[in-house]
Scaffold this active site. Structure first.
Site, short mmCIF file in Angstrom:
data_model
loop_
_atom_site.label_atom_id
_atom_site.label_comp_id
_atom_site.label_asym_id
_atom_site.label_seq_id
_atom_site.Cartn_x
_atom_site.Cartn_y
_atom_site.Cartn_z
N MET A 120 -22.72 122.30 86.49
CA MET A 120 -23.04 122.12 87.91
C MET A 120 -23.52 123.44 88.51
SD MET A 120 -20.43 119.27 89.34
CE MET A 120 -19.03 120.32 89.56
N HIS A 160 -19.43 129.77 81.43
CA HIS A 160 -20.67 129.06 81.08
C HIS A 160 -21.43 129.82 79.99
CE1 HIS A 160 -20.20 127.48 85.36
NE2 HIS A 160 -20.28 126.38 84.66
#
Ligand code: AMP
Length: 284
Positions: free
Chosen positions: A28, A35
Site C-alpha cells: 500500500m 518493504h
C-alpha cells in the site's frame, strides 16, 4: 523501471504473465525498510531473467474505518524512487477504478476459515480479509505472477492469502518474508509515522511483550505476561494471544505456535507477532 497505472499499460510492459517468472510484491506504499526486504527477496526469487513487480495501491475495500483510509500515508513519488533504487522492474500503481471497474463485479471468492474463525484481525476488523482477498486475487489475475512475497508482520494475512491461493488453485507461490524491526524491536510499519513521541516510546512494549511470552511455559501464562507488559506501558491490547501458527485456532500439542498482539497506541492501531516455542518445550 517502468511505472504503469492501467491494465493496458501493464500488458505493454516487459512482464510476460504466466510462466514469465514475475514475482509480485503487493504493497500500500509509504515504503519503509520492511518493504525493501520484501523487494530484495522478490529479486532473489525472480533470478536474473524474472521481473519484480511492485504494486502500490491503498485498497479501500480492506479498511473498515474510513478515517484510517483517509489518514493512511501516501507518497507515490518517494515510493517510486525507493523502488528504483532497489532495482524493481515494474511499479503498478493503479487508481481505484482500474482495480474495481464500476461496471465489473470483482469477486472475493470463498473466504478460508483462517480469515473468519480465529477471532483476531477478523473480529477486530470486520470485512478486512474480504477486502484483502478481493484485491490480492484481482492482482494475481491481472499480473499472473509466478510468486508473491508477503510479510510475516501481518501473520494472519499471510495465512489467509496462502489458504485462499491453495483453495482456489491460483498457482502462485506465496513467499514469506521475516519482519523488519527498529533497533528497539518495534516492527516497521507505515503506520509508525503516525505515532507521536510518547506513543512511539510506549510502542516498544509490543515486541517486549512477545519476548516475555517466550519465557512462559504455558499459553495462559504467556497471555498474562503479554498483557502485563503492555499494561505497564499504558497500552490496552485488543488481543494478545497464543495460537496454532497455521490455522490460528487454539494451540495444538506439538504444532508450531505464534504469539500475536494487536493494540492501539496513541490512537494508532499496531499489530505484531512472533514464534512462540514454549509449548514445544513444556508440552503445553
Ligand atoms: P503494507 O504496505 O503495509 O500493506 O505492507 C505490504 C507488505 O509488506 C505486506 O506483505 C506486509 O506484511 C509487509 N510488511 C509490512 N511491514 C513489514 C515489516 N516490518 N517487515 C516485513 N514485511 C512487512
Amino acid at each position: 523501471m517502468q511505472i504503469v497505472s492501467t491494465i493496458e499499460e501493464l500488458s505493454q510492459t516487459d512482464a510476460q504473465g504466466a510462466g514469465g517468472g514475475e514475482v509480485l510484491v503487493p504493497t500500500m506504499g509509504a515504503m519503509h525498510p520492511g518493504h525493501a526486504d520484501l523487494i530484495r527477496l522478490a529479486r532473489e526469487r525472480a533470478g536474473a531473467s524474472g521481473k519484480v513487480v511492485v504494486s502500490i495501491f491503498v485498497n479501500p475495500s480492506q479498511f473498515n474505518e474510513s478515517t484510517d483510509f483517509e489518514h493512511y500515508p501516501r507518497d507515490l513519488d518517494a515510493d517510486c524512487d525507493f523502488c528504483q533504487r532497489l532495482g524493481v522492474d515494474i511499479v503498478f500503481a493503479p487508481p481505484p477504478d482500474v482495480v474495481y471497474p464500476p461496471d465489473e463485479e470483482v469477486p472475493v471468492g470463498e473466504l478460508p476459515a483462517v480469515a473468519t474463525e480465529p477471532g483476531l484481525e477478523d473480529a477486530y476488523r470486520p470485512g478486512h480479509f474480504a477486502g484483502v482477498c478481493r484485491v490480492v486475487r484481482r492482482l494475481f489475475l491481472l499480473i499472473k505472477p509466478e510468486a508473491a512475497v508477503f510479510g510475516e508482520k501481518d501473520w494472519q494475512q499471510l495465512r489467509v492469502v496462502g489458504a485462499m491461493t491453495d483453495a482456489e488453485g491460483l498457482g502462485v507461490e506465496i513467499v514469506p518474508c521475516p519482519t523488519a524491526r527498529e533497533p528497539d524491536g518495534l516492527a516497521m510499519s507505515s503506520r509508525n509515522r503516525l505515532l507521536n513521541t510518547e506513543a512511539r516510546a510506549a510502542a516498544a512494549a509490543i515486541p517486549q511483550a512477545l519476548e516475555a511470552a517466550n519465557a512462559c511455559p504455558t499459553a495462559v501464562a504467556a497471555q498474562v505476561a503479554m498483557l502485563g507488559v503492555l499494561a505497564r506501558a499504558g497500552i490496552e491490547a485488543e488481543y494478545a494471544a497464543i495460537r496454532d501458527a497455521e490455522t490460528l485456532d487454539e494451540v495444538q500439542p506439538d504444532a508450531p505456535c505464534r504469539a500475536l498482539i494487536a493494540a492501539r497506541v496513541g490512537g494508532v492501531r499496531l499489530i505484531d507477532n512472533g514464534p512462540w516455542a514454549a509449548a514445544l518445550l513444556a508440552g503445553d
